[in-house]
Design a protein around this motif. Sequence first.
Motif, PDB file in Angstrom:
ATOM      1  N   TRP A 195       0.829  -1.193   0.000  1.00 31.29           N
ATOM      2  CA  TRP A 195       0.000   0.000   0.000  1.00 31.29           C
ATOM      3  C   TRP A 195       0.866   1.247   0.000  1.00 31.29           C
ATOM      4  O   TRP A 195       1.994   1.248   0.493  1.00 31.29           O
ATOM      5  CB  TRP A 195      -0.937   0.010   1.210  1.00 31.29           C
ATOM      6  CG  TRP A 195      -0.219   0.081   2.523  1.00 31.29           C
ATOM      7  CD1 TRP A 195       0.067   1.214   3.247  1.00 31.29           C
ATOM      8  CD2 TRP A 195       0.346  -1.001   3.264  1.00 31.29           C
ATOM      9  NE1 TRP A 195       0.757   0.888   4.390  1.00 31.29           N
ATOM     10  CE2 TRP A 195       0.941  -0.469   4.425  1.00 31.29           C
ATOM     11  CE3 TRP A 195       0.398  -2.384   3.053  1.00 31.29           C
ATOM     12  CZ2 TRP A 195       1.578  -1.260   5.357  1.00 31.29           C
ATOM     13  CZ3 TRP A 195       1.041  -3.167   3.999  1.00 31.29           C
ATOM     14  CH2 TRP A 195       1.614  -2.609   5.139  1.00 31.29           C
ATOM     15  N   LYS A 211      -2.264   7.831   0.052  1.00 29.61           N
ATOM     16  CA  LYS A 211      -2.555   8.924  -0.880  1.00 29.61           C
ATOM     17  C   LYS A 211      -3.152  10.134  -0.174  1.00 29.61           C
ATOM     18  O   LYS A 211      -2.961  11.261  -0.605  1.00 29.61           O
ATOM     19  CB  LYS A 211      -3.534   8.450  -1.972  1.00 29.61           C
ATOM     20  CG  LYS A 211      -2.960   7.400  -2.885  1.00 29.61           C
ATOM     21  CD  LYS A 211      -1.818   7.976  -3.667  1.00 29.61           C
ATOM     22  CE  LYS A 211      -1.320   7.056  -4.735  1.00 29.61           C
ATOM     23  NZ  LYS A 211      -0.216   7.634  -5.473  1.00 29.61           N
ATOM     24  N   TYR A 237      -5.558   4.672   0.454  1.00 27.48           N
ATOM     25  CA  TYR A 237      -4.341   4.023  -0.017  1.00 27.48           C
ATOM     26  C   TYR A 237      -4.511   3.597  -1.465  1.00 27.48           C
ATOM     27  O   TYR A 237      -5.610   3.251  -1.897  1.00 27.48           O
ATOM     28  CB  TYR A 237      -4.067   2.728   0.764  1.00 27.48           C
ATOM     29  CG  TYR A 237      -3.982   2.864   2.248  1.00 27.48           C
ATOM     30  CD1 TYR A 237      -2.804   3.284   2.859  1.00 27.48           C
ATOM     31  CD2 TYR A 237      -5.065   2.544   3.058  1.00 27.48           C
ATOM     32  CE1 TYR A 237      -2.712   3.373   4.239  1.00 27.48           C
ATOM     33  CE2 TYR A 237      -4.980   2.634   4.437  1.00 27.48           C
ATOM     34  CZ  TYR A 237      -3.810   3.053   5.022  1.00 27.48           C
ATOM     35  OH  TYR A 237      -3.723   3.142   6.383  1.00 27.48           O
ATOM     36  N   GLU A 238      -3.407   3.566  -2.187  1.00 23.53           N
ATOM     37  CA  GLU A 238      -3.355   2.817  -3.436  1.00 23.53           C
ATOM     38  C   GLU A 238      -2.745   1.478  -3.047  1.00 23.53           C
ATOM     39  O   GLU A 238      -1.671   1.443  -2.428  1.00 23.53           O
ATOM     40  CB  GLU A 238      -2.516   3.522  -4.486  1.00 23.53           C
ATOM     41  CG  GLU A 238      -2.551   2.784  -5.812  1.00 23.53           C
ATOM     42  CD  GLU A 238      -1.879   3.544  -6.930  1.00 23.53           C
ATOM     43  OE1 GLU A 238      -1.253   2.860  -7.774  1.00 23.53           O
ATOM     44  OE2 GLU A 238      -1.949   4.779  -6.965  1.00 23.53           O
ATOM     45  N   ARG A 261      -5.047  -4.179  -8.382  1.00 22.82           N
ATOM     46  CA  ARG A 261      -4.655  -2.830  -7.977  1.00 22.82           C
ATOM     47  C   ARG A 261      -5.933  -2.084  -7.651  1.00 22.82           C
ATOM     48  O   ARG A 261      -6.912  -2.170  -8.400  1.00 22.82           O
ATOM     49  CB  ARG A 261      -3.905  -2.162  -9.131  1.00 22.82           C
ATOM     50  CG  ARG A 261      -3.175  -0.919  -8.744  1.00 22.82           C
ATOM     51  CD  ARG A 261      -2.241  -0.477  -9.899  1.00 22.82           C
ATOM     52  NE  ARG A 261      -2.214   0.967  -9.895  1.00 22.82           N
ATOM     53  CZ  ARG A 261      -2.726   1.754 -10.825  1.00 22.82           C
ATOM     54  NH1 ARG A 261      -3.280   1.241 -11.891  1.00 22.82           N
ATOM     55  NH2 ARG A 261      -2.659   3.060 -10.692  1.00 22.82           N
ATOM     56  N   LEU A 310      -7.878   1.405  -5.174  1.00 27.35           N
ATOM     57  CA  LEU A 310      -7.884   2.452  -4.157  1.00 27.35           C
ATOM     58  C   LEU A 310      -8.669   1.870  -2.997  1.00 27.35           C
ATOM     59  O   LEU A 310      -9.771   1.342  -3.188  1.00 27.35           O
ATOM     60  CB  LEU A 310      -8.579   3.720  -4.660  1.00 27.35           C
ATOM     61  CG  LEU A 310      -7.785   4.602  -5.606  1.00 27.35           C
ATOM     62  CD1 LEU A 310      -8.634   5.785  -6.052  1.00 27.35           C
ATOM     63  CD2 LEU A 310      -6.496   5.086  -4.956  1.00 27.35           C
ATOM     64  N   LEU A 322      -8.594  -0.425  -9.814  1.00 25.06           N
ATOM     65  CA  LEU A 322      -7.877   0.450 -10.717  1.00 25.06           C
ATOM     66  C   LEU A 322      -7.357  -0.399 -11.869  1.00 25.06           C
ATOM     67  O   LEU A 322      -7.116  -1.595 -11.692  1.00 25.06           O
ATOM     68  CB  LEU A 322      -6.685   1.111  -9.996  1.00 25.06           C
ATOM     69  CG  LEU A 322      -7.026   2.092  -8.887  1.00 25.06           C
ATOM     70  CD1 LEU A 322      -5.747   2.519  -8.169  1.00 25.06           C
ATOM     71  CD2 LEU A 322      -7.750   3.298  -9.446  1.00 25.06           C
TER      72      LEU A 322
END
Length: 161
Positions: free
Chosen positions: A104, A107, A121-122, A135, A137, A159
């Motif tokens: 993670w 962001k 988090y991404e 992947r 968010l 994502l």
Amino acid sequence: MRANSSYLALGLIAAGVGAWAANDGSATEQLDAPAVGAGCARQFERAQRVDMESFRDYDAETFRAGHISGTVTIFASGAARYGIDAVMEALRSHFENREAVWAWTEKYRVVDGCKTAFILYETTYDIPSNGYHQRALTGVTYTYQRGKWLAVADSGTLLPN
């Protein structure tokens, strides 16, 4: 004239005491508010790190303890689980198989004193043995209860890889 200025001074003192008494918090609480807020932010920093690391490190007991009983998880797939028991059941293979790689990058974060916090988090979730890669968010909302930060809800949005 001297008597009038004494009464004026007493009146100003009384007005000041009345304004202080009508205030929401004591002078000590007001002076300590920034320190308390900073302490809660530091405590939140530790709590969110333990939350993320316990998932990464397959520590189901610590992960469970960091959530309220009525927590909700909305997975990036759109599936939702309500309550910590249902969430833990949905994540059972993660904790048992111990092969996924969870990473993670923070962001965004906001902490509202000792009340609530949100962190975005991404994230990536990989299972090398079968080539799975996701992947997303991931947003996590926390509440401060009985002296500690607990996760209330988390949700993921896929994502593109």
